[in-house]
Write a protein that holds these residues in place. Structure first.
Motif, short mmCIF file in Angstrom:
data_model
loop_
_atom_site.label_atom_id
_atom_site.label_comp_id
_atom_site.label_asym_id
_atom_site.label_seq_id
_atom_site.Cartn_x
_atom_site.Cartn_y
_atom_site.Cartn_z
N PHE A 1 0.82 -1.20 0.00
CA PHE A 1 0.00 0.00 0.00
C PHE A 1 0.86 1.26 0.00
O PHE A 1 0.38 2.34 -0.32
N THR A 2 2.13 1.12 0.38
CA THR A 2 2.97 2.31 0.55
C THR A 2 4.21 2.33 -0.35
O THR A 2 4.91 3.34 -0.39
N GLY A 3 4.50 1.27 -1.04
CA GLY A 3 5.70 1.23 -1.86
C GLY A 3 5.96 -0.17 -2.37
O GLY A 3 5.03 -0.94 -2.60
N THR A 4 7.24 -0.51 -2.50
CA THR A 4 7.63 -1.80 -3.05
C THR A 4 8.36 -2.62 -2.00
O THR A 4 9.51 -2.30 -1.64
N PRO A 5 7.74 -3.67 -1.46
CA PRO A 5 8.42 -4.50 -0.46
C PRO A 5 9.48 -5.38 -1.11
O PRO A 5 9.29 -5.90 -2.22
N VAL A 6 10.60 -5.52 -0.43
CA VAL A 6 11.67 -6.41 -0.88
C VAL A 6 12.06 -7.31 0.29
O VAL A 6 12.53 -6.82 1.32
N ALA A 7 11.84 -8.61 0.15
CA ALA A 7 12.16 -9.56 1.21
C ALA A 7 13.64 -9.94 1.12
O ALA A 7 14.11 -10.37 0.07
N LEU A 8 14.35 -9.78 2.22
CA LEU A 8 15.77 -10.13 2.27
C LEU A 8 15.95 -11.55 2.81
O LEU A 8 15.07 -12.09 3.47
N GLU A 9 17.10 -12.14 2.52
CA GLU A 9 17.34 -13.54 2.86
C GLU A 9 18.04 -13.73 4.21
O GLU A 9 18.12 -14.86 4.70
N SER A 10 18.56 -12.65 4.81
CA SER A 10 19.26 -12.78 6.09
C SER A 10 19.25 -11.44 6.79
O SER A 10 18.98 -10.40 6.18
N GLU A 11 19.55 -11.47 8.08
CA GLU A 11 19.63 -10.21 8.82
C GLU A 11 20.86 -9.40 8.40
O GLU A 11 20.85 -8.16 8.50
N GLU A 12 21.90 -10.06 7.91
CA GLU A 12 23.06 -9.34 7.39
C GLU A 12 22.64 -8.49 6.19
O GLU A 12 23.02 -7.31 6.06
N GLN A 13 21.84 -9.07 5.29
CA GLN A 13 21.32 -8.31 4.16
C GLN A 13 20.39 -7.20 4.62
O GLN A 13 20.41 -6.09 4.09
N PHE A 14 19.59 -7.50 5.63
CA PHE A 14 18.66 -6.49 6.16
C PHE A 14 19.42 -5.29 6.72
O PHE A 14 19.03 -4.14 6.53
N ASP A 15 20.53 -5.54 7.41
CA ASP A 15 21.33 -4.45 7.96
C ASP A 15 21.90 -3.57 6.85
O ASP A 15 21.98 -2.34 6.98
N LEU A 16 22.32 -4.19 5.74
CA LEU A 16 22.81 -3.40 4.61
C LEU A 16 21.69 -2.55 4.02
O LEU A 16 21.91 -1.40 3.62
N ALA A 17 20.49 -3.11 3.98
CA ALA A 17 19.34 -2.34 3.50
C ALA A 17 19.04 -1.17 4.44
O ALA A 17 18.63 -0.09 4.00
N LEU A 18 19.25 -1.38 5.73
CA LEU A 18 19.06 -0.31 6.70
C LEU A 18 20.05 0.83 6.46
O LEU A 18 19.70 2.01 6.52
N VAL A 19 21.31 0.47 6.15
CA VAL A 19 22.31 1.50 5.81
C VAL A 19 21.85 2.29 4.59
O VAL A 19 21.92 3.53 4.57
N THR B 1 30.03 6.81 0.55
CA THR B 1 30.28 5.43 0.96
C THR B 1 30.99 5.37 2.31
O THR B 1 30.79 4.43 3.08
N LYS B 2 31.80 6.39 2.61
CA LYS B 2 32.42 6.45 3.94
C LYS B 2 31.36 6.62 5.02
O LYS B 2 31.44 6.04 6.11
N ALA B 3 30.36 7.44 4.73
CA ALA B 3 29.26 7.62 5.68
C ALA B 3 28.50 6.31 5.87
O ALA B 3 28.10 5.96 7.00
N MET B 4 28.33 5.54 4.79
CA MET B 4 27.64 4.25 4.89
C MET B 4 28.48 3.26 5.70
O MET B 4 27.95 2.48 6.49
N ASP B 5 29.81 3.30 5.52
CA ASP B 5 30.70 2.45 6.32
C ASP B 5 30.53 2.77 7.81
O ASP B 5 30.52 1.86 8.66
N GLY B 6 30.39 4.06 8.12
CA GLY B 6 30.24 4.46 9.51
C GLY B 6 28.96 3.94 10.14
O GLY B 6 28.97 3.45 11.28
N VAL B 7 27.87 4.00 9.41
CA VAL B 7 26.58 3.49 9.92
C VAL B 7 26.65 1.98 10.10
O VAL B 7 26.22 1.44 11.12
N LEU B 8 27.21 1.28 9.11
CA LEU B 8 27.30 -0.18 9.20
C LEU B 8 28.17 -0.58 10.40
O LEU B 8 27.85 -1.55 11.10
N GLY B 9 29.24 0.16 10.63
CA GLY B 9 30.08 -0.13 11.78
C GLY B 9 29.34 -0.02 13.09
O GLY B 9 29.52 -0.84 14.00
N LYS B 10 28.46 0.96 13.21
CA LYS B 10 27.67 1.12 14.45
C LYS B 10 26.66 -0.02 14.59
O LYS B 10 26.38 -0.49 15.70
N LEU B 11 26.10 -0.48 13.46
CA LEU B 11 25.15 -1.59 13.52
C LEU B 11 25.83 -2.87 14.01
O LEU B 11 25.21 -3.68 14.70
#
Length: 277
Positions: free
Chosen positions: A164-182, A265-275
Protein backbone atom coordinates in the motif's frame (compact mmCIF):
# COMPACT_ATOMS: atom_id res chain seq x y z
CA UNK A 1 20.12 -17.24 12.27
CA UNK A 2 16.43 -16.82 13.11
CA UNK A 3 14.17 -19.17 11.20
CA UNK A 4 11.68 -17.69 8.73
CA UNK A 5 8.22 -16.97 10.08
CA UNK A 6 5.70 -19.75 9.77
CA UNK A 7 2.86 -19.37 7.28
CA UNK A 8 -0.15 -17.57 8.77
CA UNK A 9 -2.45 -19.89 10.69
CA UNK A 10 -6.14 -20.31 9.93
CA UNK A 11 -6.87 -18.37 13.10
CA UNK A 12 -4.81 -15.46 11.74
CA UNK A 13 -6.71 -15.61 8.45
CA UNK A 14 -9.97 -15.49 10.38
CA UNK A 15 -8.76 -12.47 12.35
CA UNK A 16 -7.94 -10.66 9.13
CA UNK A 17 -11.55 -11.10 8.03
CA UNK A 18 -12.93 -9.58 11.23
CA UNK A 19 -12.33 -6.09 9.84
CA UNK A 20 -15.10 -4.36 7.88
CA UNK A 21 -12.91 -4.70 4.78
CA UNK A 22 -12.31 -8.36 3.94
CA UNK A 23 -8.66 -9.49 3.74
CA UNK A 24 -7.38 -6.31 5.43
CA UNK A 25 -5.82 -6.66 8.87
CA UNK A 26 -6.81 -4.70 11.93
CA UNK A 27 -3.53 -2.88 12.40
CA UNK A 28 -2.40 -1.87 15.87
CA UNK A 29 0.45 0.63 16.32
CA UNK A 30 2.54 0.67 19.47
CA UNK A 31 4.61 3.84 19.46
CA UNK A 32 2.84 6.80 17.92
CA UNK A 33 5.25 9.45 16.65
CA UNK A 34 6.80 10.75 13.43
CA UNK A 35 7.24 7.26 11.97
CA UNK A 36 3.63 6.29 12.66
CA UNK A 37 2.44 9.56 11.14
CA UNK A 38 4.07 9.11 7.74
CA UNK A 39 3.37 5.38 7.69
CA UNK A 40 -0.34 5.92 8.28
CA UNK A 41 -0.46 8.73 5.73
CA UNK A 42 1.16 6.41 3.18
CA UNK A 43 -1.21 3.54 3.97
CA UNK A 44 -4.30 5.71 3.60
CA UNK A 45 -3.01 7.42 0.46
CA UNK A 46 -2.29 3.99 -1.00
CA UNK A 47 -5.86 2.82 -0.38
CA UNK A 48 -5.59 0.90 2.89
CA UNK A 49 -9.06 1.17 4.41
CA UNK A 50 -8.65 -1.30 7.26
CA UNK A 51 -9.13 -0.36 10.89
CA UNK A 52 -6.09 1.12 12.68
CA UNK A 53 -5.83 1.19 16.48
CA UNK A 54 -3.30 3.54 18.08
CA UNK A 55 -1.42 3.44 21.36
CA UNK A 56 -2.58 6.24 23.69
CA UNK A 57 0.88 7.06 25.08
CA UNK A 58 1.57 10.07 22.82
CA UNK A 59 -1.91 11.47 23.32
CA UNK A 60 -1.69 14.61 21.20
CA UNK A 61 -0.21 12.87 18.16
CA UNK A 62 -2.66 9.98 18.57
CA UNK A 63 -5.65 12.35 18.61
CA UNK A 64 -4.39 14.14 15.50
CA UNK A 65 -3.87 10.88 13.61
CA UNK A 66 -7.24 9.56 14.73
CA UNK A 67 -8.88 12.61 13.17
CA UNK A 68 -6.77 12.90 10.03
CA UNK A 69 -6.35 9.20 9.19
CA UNK A 70 -9.57 7.67 10.53
CA UNK A 71 -8.02 5.70 13.39
CA UNK A 72 -9.13 4.61 16.85
CA UNK A 73 -7.17 5.51 19.98
CA UNK A 74 -7.10 2.65 22.49
CA UNK A 75 -7.29 3.10 26.23
CA UNK A 76 -4.05 1.16 26.77
CA UNK A 77 -1.29 -0.68 24.92
CA UNK A 78 -2.89 -4.00 25.87
CA UNK A 79 -6.14 -2.88 24.27
CA UNK A 80 -4.22 -2.17 21.06
CA UNK A 81 -2.98 -5.76 21.10
CA UNK A 82 -6.38 -7.18 21.98
CA UNK A 83 -8.06 -5.41 19.06
CA UNK A 84 -5.43 -6.03 16.38
CA UNK A 85 -4.45 -8.95 14.18
CA UNK A 86 -1.23 -7.27 13.08
CA UNK A 87 0.96 -5.08 15.33
CA UNK A 88 3.52 -2.47 14.33
CA UNK A 89 6.26 -1.63 16.83
CA UNK A 90 7.73 1.85 16.31
CA UNK A 91 9.65 2.84 19.43
CA UNK A 92 13.33 3.51 20.10
CA UNK A 93 15.48 0.39 20.74
CA UNK A 94 16.03 1.26 24.41
CA UNK A 95 12.26 1.59 24.91
CA UNK A 96 11.33 -1.89 23.69
CA UNK A 97 11.72 -3.80 26.96
CA UNK A 98 9.60 -1.25 28.84
CA UNK A 99 7.00 -1.32 26.09
CA UNK A 100 6.66 -5.11 26.23
CA UNK A 101 6.55 -5.33 30.01
CA UNK A 102 3.25 -6.84 31.22
CA UNK A 103 1.86 -7.06 27.66
CA UNK A 104 0.35 -10.31 26.35
CA UNK A 105 0.16 -11.20 22.66
CA UNK A 106 -1.92 -13.93 21.04
CA UNK A 107 0.15 -16.73 19.59
CA UNK A 108 -1.14 -16.24 16.04
CA UNK A 109 -0.61 -12.47 15.85
CA UNK A 110 1.84 -10.90 13.40
CA UNK A 111 4.27 -8.38 14.84
CA UNK A 112 6.15 -6.03 12.52
CA UNK A 113 9.08 -4.19 14.02
CA UNK A 114 10.32 -0.91 12.58
CA UNK A 115 12.89 -0.66 15.38
CA UNK A 116 16.30 -0.14 13.79
CA UNK A 117 19.52 -1.73 14.91
CA UNK A 118 18.36 -4.72 16.99
CA UNK A 119 18.12 -8.29 15.74
CA UNK A 120 15.17 -10.65 15.95
CA UNK A 121 16.90 -12.45 18.81
CA UNK A 122 17.31 -9.15 20.67
CA UNK A 123 13.63 -8.42 20.13
CA UNK A 124 12.70 -11.74 21.71
CA UNK A 125 15.09 -11.18 24.60
CA UNK A 126 13.27 -7.91 25.35
CA UNK A 127 9.94 -9.62 26.02
CA UNK A 128 7.43 -12.28 24.96
CA UNK A 129 6.57 -11.88 21.28
CA UNK A 130 4.60 -14.23 19.01
CA UNK A 131 6.32 -16.53 16.53
CA UNK A 132 5.45 -14.36 13.54
CA UNK A 133 7.93 -11.52 14.06
CA UNK A 134 9.09 -9.54 11.02
CA UNK A 135 11.51 -6.63 10.70
CA UNK A 136 10.70 -3.84 8.27
CA UNK A 137 12.30 -0.53 7.25
CA UNK A 138 9.71 1.99 6.06
CA UNK A 139 11.37 5.35 5.28
CA UNK A 140 9.50 8.64 5.01
CA UNK A 141 9.11 8.39 1.21
CA UNK A 142 6.34 5.84 1.77
CA UNK A 143 4.07 8.75 2.64
CA UNK A 144 4.25 9.58 -1.08
CA UNK A 145 3.76 5.92 -2.05
CA UNK A 146 7.35 5.63 -3.26
CA UNK A 147 10.40 3.68 -2.26
CA UNK A 148 11.62 0.26 -1.23
CA UNK A 149 10.47 -1.37 2.01
CA UNK A 150 13.04 -3.99 3.14
CA UNK A 151 11.53 -6.94 5.05
CA UNK A 152 13.04 -9.88 6.93
CA UNK A 153 12.03 -12.63 7.05
CA UNK A 154 9.66 -12.88 4.12
CA UNK A 155 6.00 -12.88 5.12
CA UNK A 156 3.16 -12.65 2.56
CA UNK A 157 0.77 -10.67 4.75
CA UNK A 158 3.39 -8.15 5.80
CA UNK A 159 4.43 -7.73 2.17
CA UNK A 160 0.77 -7.23 1.21
CA UNK A 161 0.48 -4.44 3.78
CA UNK A 162 3.72 -2.83 2.60
CA UNK A 163 2.47 -2.71 -0.99
CA UNK A 164 0.00 0.00 0.00
CA UNK A 165 2.97 2.31 0.55
CA UNK A 166 5.70 1.23 -1.86
CA UNK A 167 7.63 -1.80 -3.05
CA UNK A 168 8.42 -4.50 -0.46
CA UNK A 169 11.67 -6.41 -0.88
CA UNK A 170 12.16 -9.56 1.21
CA UNK A 171 15.77 -10.13 2.27
CA UNK A 172 17.34 -13.54 2.86
CA UNK A 173 19.26 -12.78 6.09
CA UNK A 174 19.63 -10.21 8.82
CA UNK A 175 23.06 -9.34 7.39
CA UNK A 176 21.32 -8.31 4.16
CA UNK A 177 18.66 -6.49 6.16
CA UNK A 178 21.33 -4.45 7.96
CA UNK A 179 22.81 -3.40 4.61
CA UNK A 180 19.34 -2.34 3.50
CA UNK A 181 19.06 -0.31 6.70
CA UNK A 182 22.31 1.50 5.81
CA UNK A 183 20.89 2.26 2.36
CA UNK A 184 17.71 3.63 3.94
CA UNK A 185 19.79 6.12 5.96
CA UNK A 186 20.93 7.57 2.64
CA UNK A 187 17.32 8.59 2.05
CA UNK A 188 17.60 11.12 4.86
CA UNK A 189 21.00 12.44 3.75
CA UNK A 190 19.75 13.19 0.27
CA UNK A 191 17.40 15.97 1.38
CA UNK A 192 20.27 18.02 2.77
CA UNK A 193 22.16 17.46 -0.47
CA UNK A 194 19.13 18.54 -2.51
CA UNK A 195 18.69 21.56 -0.27
CA UNK A 196 22.29 22.71 -0.78
CA UNK A 197 21.88 22.45 -4.55
CA UNK A 198 18.62 24.36 -4.42
CA UNK A 199 20.18 27.10 -2.27
CA UNK A 200 23.03 27.45 -4.75
CA UNK A 201 20.61 27.97 -7.63
CA UNK A 202 18.59 30.49 -5.62
CA UNK A 203 21.69 32.41 -4.57
CA UNK A 204 22.81 32.58 -8.21
CA UNK A 205 19.49 34.10 -9.25
CA UNK A 206 17.03 31.32 -10.12
CA UNK A 207 13.62 32.10 -8.54
CA UNK A 208 13.09 30.13 -5.35
CA UNK A 209 9.82 28.62 -6.55
CA UNK A 210 11.69 27.14 -9.51
CA UNK A 211 14.73 25.72 -7.68
CA UNK A 212 12.90 23.03 -5.73
CA UNK A 213 11.14 21.73 -8.84
CA UNK A 214 14.37 21.94 -10.85
CA UNK A 215 16.40 19.89 -8.38
CA UNK A 216 13.79 17.29 -7.42
CA UNK A 217 12.62 16.61 -10.96
CA UNK A 218 16.21 16.29 -12.19
CA UNK A 219 16.81 13.71 -9.46
CA UNK A 220 13.54 11.95 -10.22
CA UNK A 221 14.41 11.84 -13.91
CA UNK A 222 17.84 10.37 -13.14
CA UNK A 223 16.39 7.59 -10.99
CA UNK A 224 13.72 6.79 -13.57
CA UNK A 225 16.37 6.53 -16.28
CA UNK A 226 18.54 4.33 -14.07
CA UNK A 227 15.62 1.98 -13.43
CA UNK A 228 14.86 1.88 -17.16
CA UNK A 229 18.41 0.91 -18.16
CA UNK A 230 18.48 -2.37 -16.26
CA UNK A 231 21.17 -3.89 -18.49
CA UNK A 232 23.70 -1.14 -17.74
CA UNK A 233 25.56 -0.55 -14.52
CA UNK A 234 24.97 2.81 -12.93
CA UNK A 235 28.62 3.69 -13.51
CA UNK A 236 28.22 2.84 -17.22
CA UNK A 237 25.31 5.27 -17.44
CA UNK A 238 27.55 7.98 -15.99
CA UNK A 239 30.31 7.20 -18.49
CA UNK A 240 27.83 7.45 -21.33
CA UNK A 241 26.79 10.94 -20.23
CA UNK A 242 30.05 12.39 -18.90
CA UNK A 243 31.96 12.12 -22.15
CA UNK A 244 35.13 14.11 -23.00
CA UNK A 245 34.45 17.80 -23.59
CA UNK A 246 31.14 17.88 -21.68
CA UNK A 247 30.32 20.11 -18.73
CA UNK A 248 29.10 16.95 -16.97
CA UNK A 249 32.58 15.45 -17.05
CA UNK A 250 34.15 18.71 -15.82
CA UNK A 251 31.88 18.73 -12.78
CA UNK A 252 32.34 15.01 -12.16
CA UNK A 253 36.11 15.41 -12.06
CA UNK A 254 35.78 18.11 -9.41
CA UNK A 255 33.50 15.92 -7.31
CA UNK A 256 35.97 13.03 -7.52
CA UNK A 257 38.98 15.21 -6.74
CA UNK A 258 37.28 16.58 -3.62
CA UNK A 259 36.02 13.14 -2.55
CA UNK A 260 32.45 14.35 -2.96
CA UNK A 261 31.36 10.89 -4.09
CA UNK A 262 33.51 8.65 -1.88
CA UNK A 263 32.32 10.62 1.17
CA UNK A 264 28.91 8.97 0.76
CA UNK A 265 30.28 5.43 0.96
CA UNK A 266 32.42 6.45 3.94
CA UNK A 267 29.26 7.62 5.68
CA UNK A 268 27.64 4.25 4.89
CA UNK A 269 30.70 2.45 6.32
CA UNK A 270 30.24 4.46 9.51
CA UNK A 271 26.58 3.49 9.92
CA UNK A 272 27.30 -0.18 9.20
CA UNK A 273 30.08 -0.13 11.78
CA UNK A 274 27.67 1.12 14.45
CA UNK A 275 25.15 -1.59 13.52
CA UNK A 276 27.79 -4.28 13.99
CA UNK A 277 29.20 -2.81 17.20
Amino acid sequence: MPKPASPPSQQTANLLRQDLHPALPVLGILGVGHFASYTLAGLRRGGFSGQVVLSPRNAEVARTLAKEQSCLVAGSNQEVIDRASMLLLSVRPHQLADLLKDLTFRSDQIVISAIAGISLDEHRAAGPLPEQLVRMIPVCSIEAGEGIIPIFPSHPLVEALARFTGTPVALESEEQFDLALVASCMNGWLYEFFGDLADWLTNKGLPEDKTREMILHNIRGATAYGLLKKNETLQDITQGIATPGTFTLDGLKQLRNQQGISAWTKAMDGVLGKLKA
